[in-house]
Motif scaffolding. Structure first.
Motif: not given
Lengths: 133, 247
Positions: B94-98, B108-112, B159-161
């Motif tokens: 997935l993009a936008n995630l390490p 982690r950042e997504f759920f934080d 998917s979010c720019d």
């Protein structure tokens, strides 16, 4: 109300206060942009119909001025139109300046305020000229 | 079984050092084959060290999302026949995630951000109180129901720019979660929540491009949730109650 919210923001830690102040600022800006957009939607429609009518009827500048001079309805309508533009346009431009030019929010707000006054002044002078000139 | 007999040419992202690249595998095509089936085939038959994440395989757990031919999708419910470009399939994390390794991302950042958006229910009742009575047909409950089935797969976030441009943006999933709670009549953390989701990193950063809504595998509309948050926060900001202590 504005003061109460600012006091609440000031009562918090610096970082939390900044976040809250930004939240309040963004919330208010969004509100006024939405409100002015509603006014503009109506104004633009009426304006376009008027322009199309004036052009198709082949009205000369003198004929247009003859209709607008002394018309309170024309003055009131375009006065509202100008004020709605003066609210709407600077908010949007400030946002673009922040996002695309990386302008600091305070600088963008100051520039937006200056632009708002300029738009209002120029627009109202033009309306005055059409109605009273 | 309808085995078409031809092979899929699959490119899968593999981590190497700090970066990585695509490795190529040939995988037999099967009828009703999902993208997750393809990844599982590669891991079990061709590349045992391939790292990927899945659990339920039936679209409930939200752990198997990957970028398939450039688009974020839940792989367990995505049929190869629907997304393959001829015989080619490109599978990336997935993009936008390490990236942790290969197809596994660090969520982690997504759920934080769900926590930062006050995505936790705050109630006032105890187990000794009677049940809260919520009219399922009320507009607020309908609005909450519209977003409540989120499985936390991260497809919208990837998917979010706006997330890509400004990494502090809370993102569609966290804001959608907040919106379901804003519409929960039992919740007692409303003022804090509205303050948390407003502002530059919150709902006001959304450009309403709608990629989240277009790609959500559960057909949720985070764009509508964010629009709702914009209305709710604006109302509170103008009334001076945004972040103010309840009287």
């Amino acid at each position: 109300m504005k003061r109460a919210a600012a006091a609440t923001a000031a009562g918090r830690s610096d970082a939390a206060g900044r976040v809250l102040a930004d939240a309040i600022r963004q919330g208010r800006r969004w509100y006024w942009q939405r409100m002015s957009a509603m006014v503009l939607a109506l104004c633009v429609l009426v304006h376009l119909v008027t322009i199309v009518y004036a052009v198709r009827a082949g009205l000369s500048a003198e004929a247009v001025l003859a209709r607008t001079r002394g018309s309170l309805a024309f003055g009131a309508f375009y006065g509202v139109f100008v004020l709605a533009c003066a609210v709407h346009v600077p908010i949007g431009l400030a946002r673009i300046a922040e996002e695309w030019l990386g302008m600091a929010p305070r600088v963008a707000d100051a520039a937006a305020s200056a632009l708002a006054w300029l738009l209002a002044a120029l627009g109202l002078v033009a309306v005055y000229g059409m109605v009273a000139g | 079984m309808d085995r078409s007999g031809d092979m899929l040419r699959v490119a899968i992202w593999r981590s190497r050092g700090d970066g990585g690249g695509f490795a190529h595998y040939d995988v037999p095509r099967e009828a009703s084959q999902t993208v997750l089936d393809v990844v599982t085939y590669v891991q079990r038959r061709l590349e045992p060290s391939l790292a990927y994440r899945f659990a339920c395989r039936v679209g409930m757990c939200g752990s198997c999302a990957m970028t398939v031919n450039g688009v974020a999708r839940w792989t367990c419910r995505t049929h190869v026949a629907r997304v393959a470009d001829g015989d080619r399939l490109e599978i990336a994390p997935l993009a936008n995630l390490p990236v942790v390794k290969d197809l596994v991302t660090d969520m982690r950042e997504f759920f934080d951000k769900w926590a930062r958006a006050r995505g936790r229910f705050g109630g006032a009742r105890t187990r000794r109180d009677d049940f809260a009575r919520v009219d399922p047909a009320s507009p607020a409950r309908r609005a909450a129901d519209a977003g409540i089935e989120c499985i936390g797969c991260g497809v919208c976030y990837a998917s979010c720019d706006v997330v890509r441009w400004r990494p502090d943006f809370l993102g569609p999933a966290a804001l959608n979660r907040a919106w379901t709670l804003v519409n929960d009549s039992r919740d007692t953390a409303q003022r804090e929540r509205l303050a948390a989701v407003a502002g530059d990193a919150g709902c006001h950063a959304c450009h309403t491009q709608g990629s989240c809504t277009e790609r959500c595998p559960k057909h949720i509309a985070p764009t509508a949730a964010i629009a709702g948050l914009k209305r709710a926060t604006a109302r509170a900001a103008v009334r001076g109650t945004l972040g103010a202590e309840p009287r």
